[in-house]
Design an enzyme around this catalytic site. Structure first.
Site, PDB file in Angstrom:
ATOM      1  N   CYS A  22       5.886-108.220 -16.589  1.00 27.99           N
ATOM      2  CA  CYS A  22       4.828-107.553 -15.824  1.00 27.99           C
ATOM      3  C   CYS A  22       3.441-107.786 -16.423  1.00 27.99           C
ATOM      4  O   CYS A  22       3.119-107.290 -17.507  1.00 27.99           O
ATOM      5  CB  CYS A  22       5.091-106.052 -15.732  1.00 27.99           C
ATOM      6  SG  CYS A  22       3.839-105.178 -14.761  1.00 27.99           S
ATOM      7  N   ARG A 136      13.850-108.109 -13.688  1.00 25.37           N
ATOM      8  CA  ARG A 136      13.414-106.965 -12.879  1.00 25.37           C
ATOM      9  C   ARG A 136      14.417-105.833 -13.051  1.00 25.37           C
ATOM     10  O   ARG A 136      15.363-105.693 -12.273  1.00 25.37           O
ATOM     11  CB  ARG A 136      13.248-107.364 -11.412  1.00 25.37           C
ATOM     12  CG  ARG A 136      12.194-108.462 -11.224  1.00 25.37           C
ATOM     13  CD  ARG A 136      11.819-108.628  -9.765  1.00 25.37           C
ATOM     14  NE  ARG A 136      11.137-107.439  -9.257  1.00 25.37           N
ATOM     15  CZ  ARG A 136       9.844-107.189  -9.392  1.00 25.37           C
ATOM     16  NH1 ARG A 136       9.048-108.033 -10.049  1.00 25.37           N
ATOM     17  NH2 ARG A 136       9.318-106.091  -8.895  1.00 25.37           N
ATOM     18  N   LEU A 197       3.175-115.171 -15.520  1.00 28.39           N
ATOM     19  CA  LEU A 197       2.055-115.097 -16.460  1.00 28.39           C
ATOM     20  C   LEU A 197       2.529-114.611 -17.822  1.00 28.39           C
ATOM     21  O   LEU A 197       3.279-113.635 -17.914  1.00 28.39           O
ATOM     22  CB  LEU A 197       0.991-114.126 -15.936  1.00 28.39           C
ATOM     23  CG  LEU A 197       0.073-114.630 -14.825  1.00 28.39           C
ATOM     24  CD1 LEU A 197      -0.772-113.484 -14.306  1.00 28.39           C
ATOM     25  CD2 LEU A 197      -0.819-115.753 -15.334  1.00 28.39           C
ATOM     26  N   CYS A 263     -13.420-117.768  -6.937  1.00 26.18           N
ATOM     27  CA  CYS A 263     -13.046-116.368  -7.057  1.00 26.18           C
ATOM     28  C   CYS A 263     -13.872-115.537  -6.080  1.00 26.18           C
ATOM     29  O   CYS A 263     -14.766-116.051  -5.415  1.00 26.18           O
ATOM     30  CB  CYS A 263     -13.302-115.868  -8.480  1.00 26.18           C
ATOM     31  SG  CYS A 263     -12.474-116.813  -9.780  1.00 26.18           S
ATOM     32  N   ASP A 279      -7.511-109.033  -9.713  1.00 27.52           N
ATOM     33  CA  ASP A 279      -6.314-108.321 -10.162  1.00 27.52           C
ATOM     34  C   ASP A 279      -5.892-108.721 -11.571  1.00 27.52           C
ATOM     35  O   ASP A 279      -5.254-107.950 -12.280  1.00 27.52           O
ATOM     36  CB  ASP A 279      -5.172-108.605  -9.178  1.00 27.52           C
ATOM     37  CG  ASP A 279      -3.998-107.652  -9.354  1.00 27.52           C
ATOM     38  OD1 ASP A 279      -4.227-106.496  -9.776  1.00 27.52           O
ATOM     39  OD2 ASP A 279      -2.867-108.047  -9.065  1.00 27.52           O
TER      40      ASP A 279
END
Length: 376
Positions: A22, A136, A197, A263, A279
């Site tokens: 996360c 998850r 990420l 962006c 975000d």
């Protein structure tokens, strides 16, 4: 016509899962205040009023809810939010609703609400039970695939528009076609694959789930083979990244920041009303203001917001001479890194491999789509 997109975090970083990769838990943990709790209705109404002020009498407002897990704000919060937006609405303003959820609390009442208010739902599902349950997990460490599959079935039952959001980890990348076909079976024909990420302060590729450039390049090529065969056979499934490349080759704008080359396509609103430019950068350093003390236009025009946009325009040096830049656009700046005094895209070699492999077929599809449009 003015348009504004707001990515709202009504439950801040609160979540009922503990996904191992996360990114928002990592970002929130680096702020002075990791979680701002549940958004108050006073803050929500100030946000709604500011959104309508920003678009004026003719425009579009996209209210998108993310987290953490946004459903933790509770269904009554969303019901009241929609009521307030309708109370502020004007004949010339279009309102669009969407939410990204892990699906853990969805039931008939939620599904009926999404259907009745035309919500587009993004449901997180990492391809297969094996891949999904590896990362998850709930607070006790249990996999959540069965609950997500049930949520997808429920959304289908209620005829809710939804797409599937799959995080591409190292484990997922090894099973590209299996994951693709499993998501086709689970979903509604719309899939978005999101490269995993690494934590902001960690070296890329160091975690057990980390996606390496080599693995991502292989994933994209293998996935494209399956996707292309479906297109060729008239069994089209929307894969967001590939769709964006087709759009660009057709001379049309893409649908994401990373493929648009800039962006600034939305503002993030944390649950306390704080505003941020992206975000991936909901950090103290990039706090643009507060909806309770400034307007959305003021936040977007602030010096800090302009600094953020300027950073995003400084593409990696390698992009300038790259033959694939017109459709790659340098990607998301969250994937840029410093190496030897130069800015590099972490997945540059992945995309070079993919475009070299798939470009003729991408161009074939773009030509076919243009011909089909002209024939309508």
């Amino acid at each position: 016509m003015k348009s504004i997109t707001l990515l709202i975090k009504p439950a801040s970083s609160l979540c009922n899962l503990r996904c191992r990769y996360c990114f928002y838990a990592d970002i929130a943990g680096q702020r002075t205040v990791p979680s701002y709790g549940i958004m108050t209705m006073d803050t929500a109404e100030r946000l709604i009023a500011s959104a309508f002020q920003a678009v004026g009498n003719s425009g579009q407002i996209q209210f998108t809810f993310q987290g953490g897990e946004p459903t933790l704000a509770g269904l009554p919060f969303f019901q009241r939010f929609v009521e307030l937006a309708q109370a502020h609405s004007r004949p010339g303003v279009e309102i669009h609703w969407s939410i990204q959820t892990n699906g853990m609390v969805l039931d008939d009442t939620w599904a009926a609400f999404f259907r009745d208010h035309n919500f587009l739902v993004g449901l997180s599902a990492d391809g297969t039970r094996e891949v999904h349950d590896a990362c998850r997990v709930d607070p006790e460490g249990n996999g959540t695939w069965q609950t997500v599959a049930a949520a997808a079935a429920l959304l289908k039952q209620y005829d809710v528009s939804f797409n599937l959001l799959c995080v591409v980890t190292k484990q997922c990348a090894r099973r590209a076609q299996k994951v693709y076909h499993a998501l086709q079976k689970l979903g509604s024909g719309y899939i978005q694959f999101i490269p995993c990420l690494d934590a902001l302060e960690e070296q890329r590729g160091s975690a057990s789930y980390s996606l390496t450039p080599e693995a991502y390049g292989s994933f994209l090529c293998t996935l494209f083979d399956a996707w292309y065969l479906d297109w060729k056979g008239g069994r089209y499934t929307s894969v967001r990244l590939f769709d964006d490349y087709i759009q660009l080759l057709m001379g049309l704008p893409p649908g994401t920041c990373a493929t648009s080359g800039q962006c600034g396509s939305y503002l993030v609103v944390e649950s306390d009303g704080s505003l941020y430019p992206c975000d991936f950068y909901v950090l103290d350093r990039w706090r643009l203001g507060d909806i309770r003390t400034c307007t959305l236009e003021e936040a977007a025009a602030s010096g800090l917001a302009q600094d953020f946009l300027a950073e995003g325009r400084r593409r990696p040096q390698a992009c300038l001479a790259c033959r694939w830049y017109p459709i790659c656009r340098g990607g998301c700046k969250r994937d840029w890194q410093q190496h030897g005094g130069q800015t590099e895209h972490y997945y540059c070699t992945s995309f070079q491999r993919f475009f070299s492999y798939a470009a003729p077929r991408l161009e074939e599809i773009a030509r076919a789509e243009l011909l089909a449009r002209r024939g309508r």
